[in-house]
Design a protein around this motif. Sequence first.
Motif, mmCIF file in Angstrom:
data_model
loop_
_atom_site.group_PDB
_atom_site.id
_atom_site.type_symbol
_atom_site.label_atom_id
_atom_site.label_comp_id
_atom_site.label_asym_id
_atom_site.label_seq_id
_atom_site.Cartn_x
_atom_site.Cartn_y
_atom_site.Cartn_z
ATOM 1 N N PRO A 1 -10.095 8.200 3.245
ATOM 2 C CA PRO A 1 -10.317 6.765 3.068
ATOM 3 C C PRO A 1 -9.421 5.932 3.981
ATOM 4 O O PRO A 1 -8.329 6.360 4.353
ATOM 5 C CB PRO A 1 -9.925 6.546 1.608
ATOM 6 N N ALA A 2 -9.911 4.771 4.316
ATOM 7 C CA ALA A 2 -9.090 3.767 4.989
ATOM 8 C C ALA A 2 -8.827 2.684 3.955
ATOM 9 O O ALA A 2 -9.770 2.058 3.447
ATOM 10 C CB ALA A 2 -9.821 3.190 6.198
ATOM 11 N N GLY A 3 -7.565 2.494 3.611
ATOM 12 C CA GLY A 3 -7.222 1.466 2.645
ATOM 13 C C GLY A 3 -7.447 0.087 3.210
ATOM 14 O O GLY A 3 -7.094 -0.180 4.361
ATOM 15 N N LEU A 4 -8.027 -0.790 2.429
ATOM 16 C CA LEU A 4 -8.339 -2.139 2.885
ATOM 17 C C LEU A 4 -7.432 -3.220 2.303
ATOM 18 O O LEU A 4 -7.446 -4.353 2.789
ATOM 19 C CB LEU A 4 -9.797 -2.484 2.542
ATOM 20 N N LEU A 5 -6.663 -2.890 1.268
ATOM 21 C CA LEU A 5 -5.830 -3.927 0.667
ATOM 22 C C LEU A 5 -4.683 -4.290 1.600
ATOM 23 O O LEU A 5 -4.093 -3.433 2.248
ATOM 24 C CB LEU A 5 -5.277 -3.467 -0.680
ATOM 25 N N LYS A 6 -4.364 -5.572 1.642
ATOM 26 C CA LYS A 6 -3.222 -6.001 2.454
ATOM 27 C C LYS A 6 -1.907 -5.857 1.695
ATOM 28 O O LYS A 6 -0.837 -5.942 2.293
ATOM 29 C CB LYS A 6 -3.417 -7.424 2.960
ATOM 30 N N ALA A 7 -1.996 -5.613 0.391
ATOM 31 C CA ALA A 7 -0.783 -5.410 -0.425
ATOM 32 C C ALA A 7 -0.086 -4.143 0.064
ATOM 33 O O ALA A 7 -0.591 -3.042 -0.121
ATOM 34 C CB ALA A 7 -1.152 -5.290 -1.895
ATOM 35 N N GLY A 8 1.067 -4.309 0.671
ATOM 36 C CA GLY A 8 1.782 -3.155 1.198
ATOM 37 C C GLY A 8 2.637 -2.440 0.185
ATOM 38 O O GLY A 8 3.079 -1.323 0.402
ATOM 39 N N ARG A 9 2.873 -3.092 -0.955
ATOM 40 C CA ARG A 9 3.749 -2.475 -1.951
ATOM 41 C C ARG A 9 3.270 -2.773 -3.359
ATOM 42 O O ARG A 9 2.591 -3.768 -3.599
ATOM 43 C CB ARG A 9 5.184 -2.936 -1.763
ATOM 44 N N ALA A 10 3.655 -1.871 -4.254
ATOM 45 C CA ALA A 10 3.291 -2.023 -5.656
ATOM 46 C C ALA A 10 4.447 -1.556 -6.517
ATOM 47 O O ALA A 10 5.214 -0.669 -6.136
ATOM 48 C CB ALA A 10 2.039 -1.220 -5.984
ATOM 49 N N LEU A 11 4.548 -2.158 -7.676
ATOM 50 C CA LEU A 11 5.539 -1.795 -8.679
ATOM 51 C C LEU A 11 4.795 -1.450 -9.962
ATOM 52 O O LEU A 11 4.002 -2.254 -10.453
ATOM 53 C CB LEU A 11 6.500 -2.964 -8.923
ATOM 54 N N VAL A 12 5.037 -0.250 -10.478
ATOM 55 C CA VAL A 12 4.442 0.189 -11.733
ATOM 56 C C VAL A 12 5.561 0.271 -12.759
ATOM 57 O O VAL A 12 6.550 0.982 -12.552
ATOM 58 C CB VAL A 12 3.743 1.553 -11.588
ATOM 59 N N LEU A 13 5.406 -0.462 -13.853
ATOM 60 C CA LEU A 13 6.397 -0.488 -14.927
ATOM 61 C C LEU A 13 5.764 0.118 -16.169
ATOM 62 O O LEU A 13 4.826 -0.451 -16.738
ATOM 63 C CB LEU A 13 6.861 -1.921 -15.188
ATOM 64 N N ASN A 14 6.250 1.272 -16.552
ATOM 65 C CA ASN A 14 5.692 1.999 -17.694
ATOM 66 C C ASN A 14 6.657 2.043 -18.853
ATOM 67 O O ASN A 14 7.866 2.072 -18.664
ATOM 68 C CB ASN A 14 5.388 3.459 -17.318
#
Length: 197
Positions: A118-131
């Motif tokens: 896949p080629a990712g299309l989102l411009k969001a370069g980072r994510a934070l997951v809080l569990n």
Amino acid sequence: MRIGVYLAHPCPGSFNHAVFTAVVEELRDRGCHVLAHDLYAEGFAPVLTAGETETVQSATPARDVQVELHRSEVATLDAIVLVHPNWWGMPPAVLTGWVQRVLAPGVAYKLGTADGEPAGLLKAGRALVLNTSDTPAEREESEFGDPLQRIWAACVLPYVGVADVRRIVFRTVTDSTDELRASWLRQARQQAAALMT
């Protein structure tokens, strides 16, 4: 920055709600444009329809206005924050459905062939997951292999172009003290603020 913050917990007053509120407040106080979504409170419909199962061809516009809104928003984000409990080694169903319906081909990724990369299309370069979790860390790793880490950092977020995936687990929640919860909320705020650097 435009940051989407998504909460998946059905109980108002839960610690997940407190984390969500702290993150949203912190980011807004720092001048971010925050798109905050409590998926349960909004009644997000998680069930994937037959017409939404395409993986190679770009998704057609969703008939569900809410899904289409989320698709248009997620495409504009600079970062994503996901707040949810660990339930059976999975995110709650509403968040899984959000992933399947919103992170659609042509919106979040492009796939030339079914067996291609896949080629990712989102411009969001980072994510934070809080569990949150009630499973001790040693047991989570030794018995289960930390499935949420695999889901977010290997399966979902890199697939849509998010290269920088950060994750914090607050555990064990059920027997935690007020002081410990307060320290976790400070940590959530710090991690949210770090998305801006």
